[in-house]
Design a protein around this motif. Structure first.
Motif, mmCIF file in Angstrom:
data_model
loop_
_atom_site.group_PDB
_atom_site.id
_atom_site.type_symbol
_atom_site.label_atom_id
_atom_site.label_comp_id
_atom_site.label_asym_id
_atom_site.label_seq_id
_atom_site.Cartn_x
_atom_site.Cartn_y
_atom_site.Cartn_z
ATOM 1 N N VAL A 35 0.919 -1.165 -0.124
ATOM 2 C CA VAL A 35 -0.011 0.101 -0.031
ATOM 3 C C VAL A 35 0.789 1.384 -0.010
ATOM 4 O O VAL A 35 0.568 2.449 -0.029
ATOM 5 N N ALA A 36 2.193 1.291 0.032
ATOM 6 C CA ALA A 36 3.172 2.244 0.184
ATOM 7 C C ALA A 36 4.489 1.700 -0.143
ATOM 8 O O ALA A 36 4.638 0.566 0.214
ATOM 9 N N THR A 37 5.239 2.561 -0.393
ATOM 10 C CA THR A 37 6.913 2.128 -0.470
ATOM 11 C C THR A 37 7.746 3.203 0.223
ATOM 12 O O THR A 37 7.268 4.077 0.492
ATOM 13 N N ALA A 38 9.129 2.840 0.359
ATOM 14 C CA ALA A 38 10.043 3.795 0.975
ATOM 15 C C ALA A 38 11.333 3.329 0.571
ATOM 16 O O ALA A 38 11.669 2.175 0.111
ATOM 17 N N ASP A 39 12.102 4.527 0.329
ATOM 18 C CA ASP A 39 13.584 4.219 0.067
ATOM 19 C C ASP A 39 14.469 3.968 1.319
ATOM 20 O O ASP A 39 14.086 3.904 2.461
ATOM 21 N N TYR A 40 15.652 3.520 0.802
ATOM 22 C CA TYR A 40 16.877 3.100 1.939
ATOM 23 C C TYR A 40 16.188 2.139 2.849
ATOM 24 O O TYR A 40 15.422 1.297 2.577
ATOM 25 N N ALA A 41 17.328 1.545 3.700
ATOM 26 C CA ALA A 41 17.099 0.305 4.748
ATOM 27 C C ALA A 41 16.039 0.593 5.555
ATOM 28 O O ALA A 41 15.629 1.805 5.877
ATOM 29 N N ALA A 42 15.468 -0.368 6.308
ATOM 30 C CA ALA A 42 14.493 -0.102 7.394
ATOM 31 C C ALA A 42 14.859 0.210 8.808
ATOM 32 O O ALA A 42 14.107 1.028 9.392
ATOM 33 N N TYR A 43 16.077 -0.059 9.039
ATOM 34 C CA TYR A 43 16.382 0.039 10.446
ATOM 35 C C TYR A 43 17.253 1.149 10.867
ATOM 36 O O TYR A 43 18.534 1.005 10.260
ATOM 37 N N PRO A 44 17.059 2.196 11.599
ATOM 38 C CA PRO A 44 15.894 2.284 12.171
ATOM 39 C C PRO A 44 14.996 3.342 11.617
ATOM 40 O O PRO A 44 15.263 3.703 10.252
ATOM 41 N N SER A 45 13.716 3.435 12.019
ATOM 42 C CA SER A 45 12.729 4.456 11.381
ATOM 43 C C SER A 45 13.039 5.875 11.322
ATOM 44 O O SER A 45 13.319 6.431 12.463
ATOM 45 N N GLY A 46 13.453 6.406 10.226
ATOM 46 C CA GLY A 46 14.109 7.856 10.361
ATOM 47 C C GLY A 46 12.857 8.679 10.578
ATOM 48 O O GLY A 46 13.011 9.796 11.120
ATOM 49 N N HIS A 47 11.398 8.585 10.385
ATOM 50 C CA HIS A 47 10.307 9.001 10.772
ATOM 51 C C HIS A 47 10.316 9.238 12.158
ATOM 52 O O HIS A 47 9.944 10.476 12.738
ATOM 53 N N ALA A 48 10.377 8.126 13.034
ATOM 54 C CA ALA A 48 10.316 8.043 14.363
ATOM 55 C C ALA A 48 11.374 8.938 15.035
ATOM 56 O O ALA A 48 10.991 9.400 16.105
ATOM 57 N N LEU A 49 12.569 8.610 14.516
ATOM 58 C CA LEU A 49 13.615 9.150 15.221
ATOM 59 C C LEU A 49 13.722 10.694 15.091
ATOM 60 O O LEU A 49 13.828 11.393 16.214
ATOM 61 N N THR A 50 13.426 11.153 13.815
ATOM 62 C CA THR A 50 13.478 12.627 13.670
ATOM 63 C C THR A 50 12.440 13.445 14.190
ATOM 64 O O THR A 50 12.438 14.277 14.988
ATOM 65 N N ALA A 51 11.169 12.540 14.305
ATOM 66 C CA ALA A 51 9.991 13.148 15.184
ATOM 67 C C ALA A 51 10.281 13.279 16.566
ATOM 68 O O ALA A 51 9.937 14.393 17.492
ATOM 69 N N THR A 52 10.917 12.364 17.239
ATOM 70 C CA THR A 52 11.161 12.337 18.523
ATOM 71 C C THR A 52 11.927 13.119 18.871
ATOM 72 O O THR A 52 11.896 14.007 19.881
ATOM 73 N N VAL A 53 13.068 13.392 18.186
ATOM 74 C CA VAL A 53 14.112 14.453 18.581
ATOM 75 C C VAL A 53 13.380 16.147 18.680
ATOM 76 O O VAL A 53 13.582 16.720 19.493
ATOM 77 N N VAL A 54 12.735 16.128 17.310
ATOM 78 C CA VAL A 54 12.068 17.832 17.327
ATOM 79 C C VAL A 54 11.126 17.917 18.406
ATOM 80 O O VAL A 54 10.974 18.797 19.054
ATOM 81 N N CYS A 55 10.299 16.752 18.508
ATOM 82 C CA CYS A 55 9.156 16.869 19.545
ATOM 83 C C CYS A 55 9.708 17.122 20.970
ATOM 84 O O CYS A 55 9.013 17.895 21.743
ATOM 85 N N VAL A 56 10.658 16.269 21.220
ATOM 86 C CA VAL A 56 11.199 16.646 22.704
ATOM 87 C C VAL A 56 11.732 17.683 22.922
ATOM 88 O O VAL A 56 11.679 18.553 23.975
#
Length: 230
Positions: free
Chosen positions: A133-154
């Motif tokens: 249902v969706a595609t993404a580039d690069y390898a899976a580990y770790p999730s860049g979305h989760a990592l970046t959102a956590t840094v900025v939100c914290v």
């Protein structure tokens, strides 16, 4: 003349609690990385079961997929998070909080470096589906979305710790971005968990020893203020 008064002293972070939390997150992230690299079967089994269940729901509910993609690809996309970080950095510079601005900018850059570095090092494949249902580039580990959102939100939450709307937005964003990535079938659940842990480490390291800026527009008190002749 408020502008001549000294700024109200601000409290430094409680380094003991910060260091302990950072060490714990680092240890958990390291252990998780080792387990992923060694392809530890119990962990892989959990990943597959979670992904299978969420992907089955996504395939059966294309309307949900459209909504989730808006949040994942636009609202919580790493570039959106970086844009928020850039706005915060600019605001800090304009307020004269250059040290905090540098910390914020450095943490945002570090999030990208940590994410891409571990992706290249671990080289974990993303889930493969006969009906993606969706595609993404690069390898899976770790999730860049989760990592970046956590840094900025914290970091944003640290700048305005008493804002309840911001607290809710931070929790929803950090949890939500991780769930969307697994729901769309482009990450394993352990990829997201690693993103959360590593994001926490990066943010906490950036804040070590930092001092919150004094509230804008508030007149700090002076020891002699209000006394005769002062």
């Amino acid at each position: 003349m408020h502008h001549l008064l000294p700024r109200r002293p601000v409290r430094p972070l409680r380094l003991t609690a910060l260091v302990c939390t950072a060490v714990l997150c680092t240890a958990l992230a390291l252990a998780l990385t080792v387990l992923v690299a060694l392809r530890w079967r119990p962990l892989l089994t959990v990943d597959v079961r979670v992904s299978d269940a969420l992907h089955a729901h996504a395939v059966a509910h294309p309307g949900w997929v459209d909504v989730v993609r808006v949040f994942s690809d636009w609202v919580w996309d790493p570039w959106t998070m970086r844009a928020l970080a850039a706005v915060a950095v600019l605001a800090l510079v304009l307020r004269g909080e250059r040290e905090l601005a540098v910390r914020f900018a450095a943490a945002t850059v570090a999030a990208t470096l940590v994410s891409q570095g571990l992706k290249a090092l671990v080289g974990r494949a993303r889930p493969v589906w006969p009906d993606p249902v969706a595609t993404a580039d690069y390898a899976a580990y770790p999730s860049g979305h989760a990592l970046t959102a956590t840094v900025v939100c914290v970091l944003l939450l640290w700048l305005a710790p008493r804002s309840w709307p911001l607290r809710v937005a931070v929790v929803v964003s950090v949890v939500g971005v991780g769930l969307t990535r697994v729901y769309l079938g482009v990450h394993w659940s352990s990829d997201v968990m690693a993103g959360w842990l590593l994001g926490g480490v990066v943010a906490l390291v950036a804040l070590a020893g930092a001092r919150r800026p004094a509230p804008a527009g508030r007149a700090p008190s002076s020891p002699g203020a209000g006394q005769p002749g002062s």
